[in-house]
Structure formats: C-alpha cells, structure tokens
Design a protein around this motif. Structure first.
Motif, PDB file in Angstrom:
ATOM      1  N   SER A 297      40.054  64.541  42.567  1.00 13.96           N
ATOM      2  CA  SER A 297      41.078  64.265  41.689  1.00 13.96           C
ATOM      3  C   SER A 297      42.194  64.344  42.780  1.00 13.96           C
ATOM      4  CB  SER A 297      41.214  65.289  40.721  1.00 13.96           C
ATOM      5  OG  SER A 297      41.236  66.787  40.845  1.00 13.96           O
ATOM      6  N   TYR A 301      44.898  61.628  43.374  1.00 14.59           N
ATOM      7  CA  TYR A 301      46.507  61.624  43.047  1.00 14.59           C
ATOM      8  C   TYR A 301      46.726  61.441  44.351  1.00 14.59           C
ATOM      9  CZ  TYR A 301      50.780  64.112  41.277  1.00 14.59           C
ATOM     10  OH  TYR A 301      51.826  64.245  41.411  1.00 14.59           O
ATOM     11  N   SER A 327      47.418  57.923  37.948  1.00 17.93           N
ATOM     12  CA  SER A 327      47.397  59.286  38.287  1.00 17.93           C
ATOM     13  C   SER A 327      46.158  60.151  37.424  1.00 17.93           C
ATOM     14  CB  SER A 327      48.679  59.953  37.799  1.00 17.93           C
ATOM     15  OG  SER A 327      48.656  61.704  37.774  1.00 17.93           O
ATOM     16  N   TYR A 329      46.255  63.153  36.731  1.00 16.45           N
ATOM     17  CA  TYR A 329      47.033  64.060  36.020  1.00 16.45           C
ATOM     18  C   TYR A 329      47.941  63.978  34.900  1.00 16.45           C
ATOM     19  CZ  TYR A 329      45.047  66.439  40.077  1.00 16.45           C
ATOM     20  OH  TYR A 329      44.121  67.087  40.975  1.00 16.45           O
TER      21      TYR A 329
END
Ligand SMILES: [Fe+2]
Ligand SMILES: [Fe+2]
Length: 368
Positions: A297, A301, A327, A329
């Motif tokens: 991740s 990102y 993204s 997140y």
C-alpha cells in the motif's frame, strides 16, 4: 491583473535573453530605486523589481488568492487538545510507538530544511506577490516545527525526547534520507546557477508534494482506530498548510519550465528517485508492522502521489498502470479533512468545533 498574450511573449523573449546572459542567479537588492514595478513588466524571475511590496496591481493574481487562503488557514498548535494521546501512547504496540517517534523525527527534519531553504529560493523571486506567498510559507514551516515540539514535549516521555529529535544520528536510513534531501538544496546554495535553481525548486515540490504524506497517513490510520486523535488533529492542520505549499509550486514549476533550461528526463529521474527513497524510508519505519498499512500500500500510494503531482505540472504519469491511478487510503479521507473547503474540526471524536478559519474562497484542497 493578467497581461496580454503579446506582452507575455515579449516578456518571455526578454526572460530567455536574460537567462542566457546570467551565469548565476541574481539575488534581489534590498532596495532598487531604478526598478520597474509596472504590472506588465513584472516577472517571477529575472525581473527588475524595486523590491517594494507593491500589491495593488499585481501580475500573478493567483498568488494573492493563495496568500489570502494561507493566512485564513492560521492556527496555533497549543490550542489543540492532545491530552488523550498522552494515555494512548502507552497503549500503542512497540512497532506503533517506533513508527510514531520515527515519523515525528523525519517530519521535524523536513520542516527544518524548508525553513532554511525557502529564503534561498525566495531571494531571486522578482514578483512581490509570489515573494509574499513564500514569506508566509517560511512562517508556516517554522510553526510546523513548533507543533512537533509541542507533540514531543507533551506525549513522549522525557527520557525519550532527545532520542526522537536526534534519531537521524543513530538511524542510518533516516540519515541517508536527510542527506539526500539536503544535498539537492545545498548544491544550489554552493553553486547558484539557474540550472541548480530549477533543481532546487523541483526538490521543493517533491518535498511538499510527496515526502510528508506517508507520515500523515500513519497518523490518520491510528486515528481511524481511535488512537492518538490529538496528533491526527494537528497533522490535519499541517496537511492543509502543506497542500497550500504544493499549490504554490504547482504554479511556479510550469512557469520555471518555460524559462530555465532543464530536461524532462531529469524531472522523471528526480521523481523516480524520490519515490524510491520515500518507499525505502516508509518501509523501514512502518513496513508491514502496522494494521492498515503494508509495503504494497505504501508503494501504491507513493506512486499514485507521484502521478498526480506530475499531472499537476503538465507531465504524463510516471507509473501508468491502473492501480497507481488511485489512492489505497481513500477511506482515511474523512480524517484528513482536505476536501472540506479548508474548514477543519478539531478533535473529530468530539462534537465541538475549534477552527481559526474565517472564511474560504477555495473549495477543498487536494486528494490525500
Ligand atoms: Fe511544513
Ligand atoms: Fe511546506
């Protein structure tokens, strides 16, 4: 006030000529009585400013809006309540505490070098309205350091505080990272050529646009698990300030690309190196040890951020695969508060609203 295309063209040619005759970047005199501050003759670089802050009839109107927004973002770290974090700190896992302290140490470095370097960049800027934004940026970077001090002195036990400030002395990965970032700035200070100025400007953009965000995500991640909400509140405010700095460089770099000699390959190379360093550091300090964050991740990102920062300066993404277009997140966006018209609530676990924002003319900032 915008100038006509013809005037732009004339200024551009004049700029080019001045650039080719300039072995080193000119530094503005304190006061230049023979300067010319007329709107049509203003230039961001290589202009002939008196150095007076004549702001009534500006050429770069975006700078005035940005400055206004930066001022409206005013906040004071000590007004935000971080008492819950003092208890939460002891409930963090060893890995979470290691990351918490390491990220604070790294962010202290970033804001320290910004406070030191922006004056070097600013000293050659000849449009007072742009200089004004940089003056505000310098003030904000200084205040961000004060926020880290407030967090460290309030939350971190006294016997660990020096180790947080001086983590770079003992951690090889952080030391390498700091040296890499400082080196690009130092190169311009030691040899202030226009080429090195462009590199320094781009390095600023990378710092503002890429280097903070895995750190911010870490704090939003903890907050999403009801941990360290006061720290997340402070980082929301810093995040918002940093995005205003990103906007400044997103205006400056396309202008600089018209004037300064540069290679697109060099820009991509700088982005690729920045991504590699950012992933290496984040994997070192966060890695796979924190719930909600993995090395995969982090990579997704960081590459996603690099792509959107490149697009914002008119360049194609460096990582065209589909997974780097979003993204990982986005579920943490509600903690970042960057899409709420620059209006930020303090401690999102409380109902009360503390905000220094007086008004907002800009809708949202950017994606996290
Ligand atoms: Fe900052
Ligand atoms: Fe910044």
């Amino acid at each position: 006030m915008e100038v006509s295309t013809e005037q732009n063209k004339t200024s551009f040619i004049k700029n080019k000529q001045m650039f080719s005759q300039t072995p080193l970047m000119p530094v503005n005199p304190i006061f230049n009585p023979s300067g010319d501050d007329r709107t049509e003759n203003r230039l961001i670089w290589f202009g002939n400013t008196t150095n007076l802050m004549q702001l009534n009839d500006v050429r770069y109107s975006w700078a005035i809006s940005l400055y206004q927004q930066m001022r409206e973002n005013f906040w004071i770290p000590q007004k935000l309540d971080i008492t819950q974090d003092v208890n939460d700190y002891w409930n963090l896992t060893i890995e979470e505490r290691y990351a918490y302290e390491g990220i604070l140490s790294y962010l202290t470095f970033l804001d320290s070098v910004q406070t030191c370097n922006i004056p070097h960049i600013k000293s050659s800027v000849t449009a007072p309205e742009v200089s004004l934004c940089m003056a505000e940026q310098i003030s904000q970077e200084g205040m961000h350091n004060q926020s880290y001090q407030y967090i460290i002195e309030t939350i971190i036990p006294s016997d660990r505080r020096s180790a947080v400030y001086e983590f770079w002395r003992t951690d090889k990965v952080l030391a390498d990272r700091c040296e890499f970032i400082a080196k690009l700035y130092q190169k311009y200070v030691d040899n202030p050529t226009p080429e090195n100025y462009f590199v320094s400007l781009l390095a600023d953009y990378l710092l503002e646009g890429l280097y903070f965000y895995n750190g911010f995500i870490y704090f939003y991640n903890l907050a999403s698990r009801m941990l360290m909400p006061g720290s997340a509140d402070i980082f929301k405010m810093i995040n918002r300030d940093e995005l205003s700095h990103v906007r400044l460089y997103q205006q400056l770099i396309p202008e600089a690309m018209k004037i300064f000699s540069h290679s697109i390959d060099l820009i991509y190379e700088m982005f690729a190196t920045a991504v590699a360093y950012e992933c290496r550091w984040t994997n070192h300090i966060v890695g796979n040890n924190i719930l909600g964050i993995t090395e995969a991740s982090t990579e997704q990102y960081t590459k996603y951020l690099a792509n959107i920062r490149l697009r914002a300066i008119g360049l194609k993404p460096l990582y065209p695969e589909k997974k780097y277009s979003k993204s990982p997140y986005s579920h943490l966006e509600r903690f970042s508060d960057t899409k709420k018209e620059a209006h930020t609530k303090a401690n999102f676990f409380e109902a009360s609203v503390t905000s220094y924002v007086m008004s907002s003319g800009v809708s949202g900032w950017d994606e996290i």
